[in-house]
Design a protein around this motif. Structure first.
Motif, PDB file in Angstrom:
ATOM      1  N   UNK A 277       0.802  -1.221   0.000  1.00  0.00           N
ATOM      2  CA  UNK A 277       0.000   0.000   0.000  1.00  0.00           C
ATOM      3  C   UNK A 277       0.835   1.271   0.000  1.00  0.00           C
ATOM      4  N   UNK A 278       2.157   1.141   0.020  1.00  0.00           N
ATOM      5  CA  UNK A 278       3.011   2.330   0.088  1.00  0.00           C
ATOM      6  C   UNK A 278       2.878   3.154  -1.192  1.00  0.00           C
ATOM      7  N   UNK A 279       2.771   4.488  -1.088  1.00  0.00           N
ATOM      8  CA  UNK A 279       2.715   5.322  -2.288  1.00  0.00           C
ATOM      9  C   UNK A 279       4.031   5.252  -3.049  1.00  0.00           C
ATOM     10  N   UNK A 280       4.006   5.522  -4.346  1.00  0.00           N
ATOM     11  CA  UNK A 280       5.245   5.455  -5.139  1.00  0.00           C
ATOM     12  C   UNK A 280       6.305   6.404  -4.596  1.00  0.00           C
ATOM     13  N   UNK A 281       7.525   5.905  -4.476  1.00  0.00           N
ATOM     14  CA  UNK A 281       8.650   6.709  -4.016  1.00  0.00           C
ATOM     15  C   UNK A 281       9.809   6.532  -4.996  1.00  0.00           C
TER      16      UNK A 281
END
Length: 297
Positions: A277-281
């Motif tokens: 679920x981590x946003x794009x980095x």
């Protein structure tokens, strides 16, 4: 509550000197600007402008809101710049958990690539032991963790595991050991030997125990060590034999010999764990790509 957009419109009127000039600069009609200012005065509960000939000037309340609007505008612009830097990977922070034996072979070159491409990103490196790095990633306290994961383990909820590297174990023997003359050893040949433990409890030790179990025995650990260099020193002193991953071997020790293993060959499978679920980095993508590049090199 006072509307910030109307405050910025008031600032435009005060700076321009008239409602007509401000409307022209803002792309509105003068009547639309006047309506918005009238609403702002109702929100403030006090007059904000007074007419002077064909123009206007702010009241004390109008000057106060104009000054506040300027400060707000500066903060909004700073926030937009900071957000743009985060989106582009020019700033931010990334937390990486790893274990010691992959520090040199994987983390160091991947971190160097990250520094080159994203010099403004702060990096926080932490050794995993003794905490559970998967829990740290799942709870958002880390962005990525390098872990050892046996093939028979079930998937981890909310996490994606990227296979990075397979690390083979090697047998380390005293140089005068009877088996030292053989170029490769069947694991069963070490069944009756005293063993030096090179792994603490956890998945790394499980790799060794499972391999020995597949060969039909349980190792007899007579000495415990907390690192690979110490384990090799114990082997050199003749206290036993040890199984050490290639990435943890100390080279140049003439008191020991290193031999390949087979039937079965213990292999440590290294994965990079990230949150689904981590946003794009951008920085995280760069680090993961660099890990794979370091592993293939």
């Amino acid at each position: 509550m006072i509307d910030v957009r109307r405050m910025q419109m008031l600032r435009a009127v005060v700076t321009s000197g008239s409602i007509t000039a401000a409307a022209r600069n803002l792309g509105y009609t003068p009547s639309a600007v006047s309506q918005q200012l009238a609403t702002l005065e109702k929100e403030a509960g006090i007059a904000l402008l007074e007419r002077i000939g064909r123009g206007v000037r702010p009241t004390e309340a109008g000057r106060l809101l104009t000054e506040c609007a300027a400060v707000i505008g500066t903060h909004v612009a700073a926030a937009e710049t900071a957000l743009a830097d985060l989106r582009a990977g020019r700033s931010g922070r990334i937390t990486i958990h790893y274990f010691a034996s992959v520090g040199v072979v994987l983390v160091a070159p991947a971190l160097a690539a990250l520094r080159r491409e994203h010099p403004g990103v702060q990096v926080r490196l932490q050794l995993s032991e003794p905490r559970d790095p998967l829990a740290e990633v799942r709870d958002g306290r880390a962005d990525v963790a390098l872990v050892v994961r046996p093939d028979d383990r079930p998937p981890v909820e909310d996490l994606r595991l990227e296979h990075v590297l397979d690390v083979r174990y090697r047998a380390v023997l005293p140089h005068d050991h009877p088996l030292a003359a053989k170029p490769a050893l069947d694991l069963i040949e070490l069944a009756d030997e005293p063993w030096v433990a090179s792994e603490s409890a956890g998945p790394c030790l499980d790799v060794l125990l499972n391999a020995c179990g597949a060969a039909g025995f349980s190792p007899d650990f007579v000495v415990d060590s907390q690192d690979y260099a110490t384990a090799q020193g114990f082997v050199a002193a003749g206290l036993g034999v040890a199984l050490i991953p290639e990435s943890g071997l100390e080279t140049g020790d003439s008191a020991t010999v290193v031999r390949e293993l087979r039937n079965p060959e213990p292999i440590r499978r290294v994965y990079a764990a990230v949150r689904r679920s981590a946003p794009p980095q951008p920085a995280l993508r760069t680090f993961l790509a660099a890990l794979h590049e370091a592993a293939s090199g």
